[in-house]
Write an enzyme that holds these catalytic residues in place. Structure first.
Site, short mmCIF file in Angstrom:
data_model
loop_
_atom_site.label_atom_id
_atom_site.label_comp_id
_atom_site.label_asym_id
_atom_site.label_seq_id
_atom_site.Cartn_x
_atom_site.Cartn_y
_atom_site.Cartn_z
CG ASN A 57 -1.86 -1.07 1.38
OD1 ASN A 57 -2.29 -1.61 0.36
ND2 ASN A 57 -2.22 -1.44 2.59
N GLY B 241 1.47 -1.32 3.83
CA GLY B 241 0.86 -2.61 3.46
C GLY B 241 1.51 -3.68 4.30
CG ASN C 186 4.38 -2.27 6.51
OD1 ASN C 186 4.92 -1.54 5.68
ND2 ASN C 186 3.27 -1.93 7.14
CG LEU D 194 -1.56 -10.40 24.82
CD1 LEU D 194 -1.32 -11.31 26.03
CD2 LEU D 194 -3.06 -10.26 24.57
CB ALA E 216 1.47 -2.46 27.72
N GLY F 118 2.77 -7.87 26.80
CA GLY F 118 3.69 -8.85 26.25
C GLY F 118 3.06 -9.72 25.18
CG ASP G 84 3.17 5.70 14.11
OD1 ASP G 84 2.23 4.89 14.27
OD2 ASP G 84 3.42 6.25 13.03
CG ASP H 128 2.79 -5.07 9.50
OD1 ASP H 128 2.00 -6.02 9.64
OD2 ASP H 128 2.45 -3.96 9.05
N GLY I 139 5.97 6.24 11.67
CA GLY I 139 5.94 5.51 10.40
C GLY I 139 6.03 4.01 10.60
O1 RIB Z 1 0.05 -2.85 9.69
C1 RIB Z 1 0.18 -1.53 9.23
C2 RIB Z 1 -0.26 -1.45 7.80
O2 RIB Z 1 -1.64 -1.76 7.73
C3 RIB Z 1 -0.13 -0.11 7.16
O3 RIB Z 1 1.13 0.07 6.55
C4 RIB Z 1 -1.31 -0.08 6.18
O4 RIB Z 1 -0.93 -0.02 4.84
C5 RIB Z 1 -2.11 -1.33 6.48
O5 RIB Z 1 -1.83 -2.34 5.60
#
Ligand code: RIB
Length: 298
Positions: free
Chosen positions: A5, A33, A37, A211, A213, A215, A237, A243, A278
């Site tokens: 994405n 995506g 990721n 989970l 915080a 763990g 963030d 991912d 990010g």
């Molecule tokens: O897990 C985060 C991702 O979820 C973002 O990068 C977004 O594109 C969605 O796929």
């Protein structure tokens, strides 16, 4: 294998309620995506990764191809869909570190079984195949059937998948809400409840519940292992932290780590990923994860 994405990331003081307009403080576009990721997370940790996925024949498709190629991801399996738009996501992140994400599949929705079969040799030869659910059911089922190595399924975003798929999964990775969805039960409040719920699932050989915080919990052959959270001073963030966890777990499995050690490594990598803005920009290298371990020279 999975989605690619372009994320439009908007910083907001707090997430808007339905019907509300909130003034944001910053906006930017990033490659995202879950498939892309997770591929980048594993590459940063030193793995060779081929990504099977689809982008559109638009400007975003060309841009993400360039960006993922520059990261070192092998893109032979990344097809370009004529007339389709590259997948898109809107990510809102608030000052307390909460986010919410909306995804439009675009070309990811065109990833069909034929495109996955074109990567059959790679899927059969790969020691680990990682899949998530921003792509069609057919693609998921085909990849899981063709995979010759360990199959890791990140059930995100949550949707029901067939028993034929689940029974082929070696490691299922879910968060609290994904676990609740799959189990058809209310969200677990504690790690003990999460472990009990995961134990009742049938199909995957092992289940990992992330989970935050609290763990993570690993349930394998009826044995429950709780992995404590890695302390984080401030969550900037959380986008892409799951991912990073999945990519890092795959990295550890390829290196021959035990599942328990793989979960610990994944938790360490994910804890670093939440400390910067990010999804991909915050993913750590192997050296960074090792340096963050207690007792490492800083
Ligand atoms: O897990 C985060 C991702 O979820 C973002 O990068 C977004 O594109 C969605 O796929």
């Amino acid at each position: 294998m999975g989605s690619v994405n372009v994320d439009t990331v908007i910083r907001v003081p707090r997430l808007p309620a339905p019907g509300e307009t909130v003034l944001g403080t910053a906006a930017g576009e990033h490659v995202g995506g879950k498939g892309a990721n997770q591929a980048v997370a594993a590459v940063r940790l030193g793995r060779r990764v081929g990504l099977v996925g689809a982008v559109g024949d638009d400007l975003h498709g060309a841009a993400v191809r360039d960006a993922l190629g520059a990261e070192g991801v092998d893109l032979v399996g990344l097809s370009e869909r004529a007339g389709a738009r590259t997948g898109a996501a809107v990510v809102q992140v608030d000052d307390s570190g909460e986010n919410c994400i909306t995804v439009v599949a675009g070309a990811n929705g065109d990833l069909d079984a034929a495109a996955v079969r074109a990567a059959a040799d790679d899927l059969q030869g790969a020691p680990v195949t990682v899949v998530q659910l921003e792509i069609p059911d057919d693609a998921v089922a085909t990849a899981v059937a063709l995979a010759g190595g360990t199959v890791v399924l990140n059930l995100s975003p949550a949707r029901l998948v067939g028993d034929d798929v689940l029974s082929r999964v070696d490691v299922l990775i879910v968060n609290r809400s994904e676990l609740a969805f799959l189990a058809g039960e209310p969200e677990p409040e504690t790690s003990v409840q999460a472990a009990q719920m995961a134990t009742r699932l049938s199909g995957p050989a092992a289940v990992v519940v992330t989970l935050g915080a609290d763990g993570a919990v690993l349930v394998c052959a009826g044995v429950v292992t709780e992995v404590p959270a890695v302390p984080v001073e401030r969550v900037v963030d959380p986008t892409g932290a799951g991912d990073t966890f999945t990519g890092a777990l795959a990295d550890a499995l390829v290196r021959g780590a035990s599942l328990e050690d793989a979960v610990r490594w994944a938790a360490e990598a994910a804890a670093i990923a939440v400390t910067a803005a990010g999804a991909q920009s915050a993913m750590p290298t192997r050296d960074r994860v090792l340096a963050a371990r207690p007792g490492s020279p800083s």
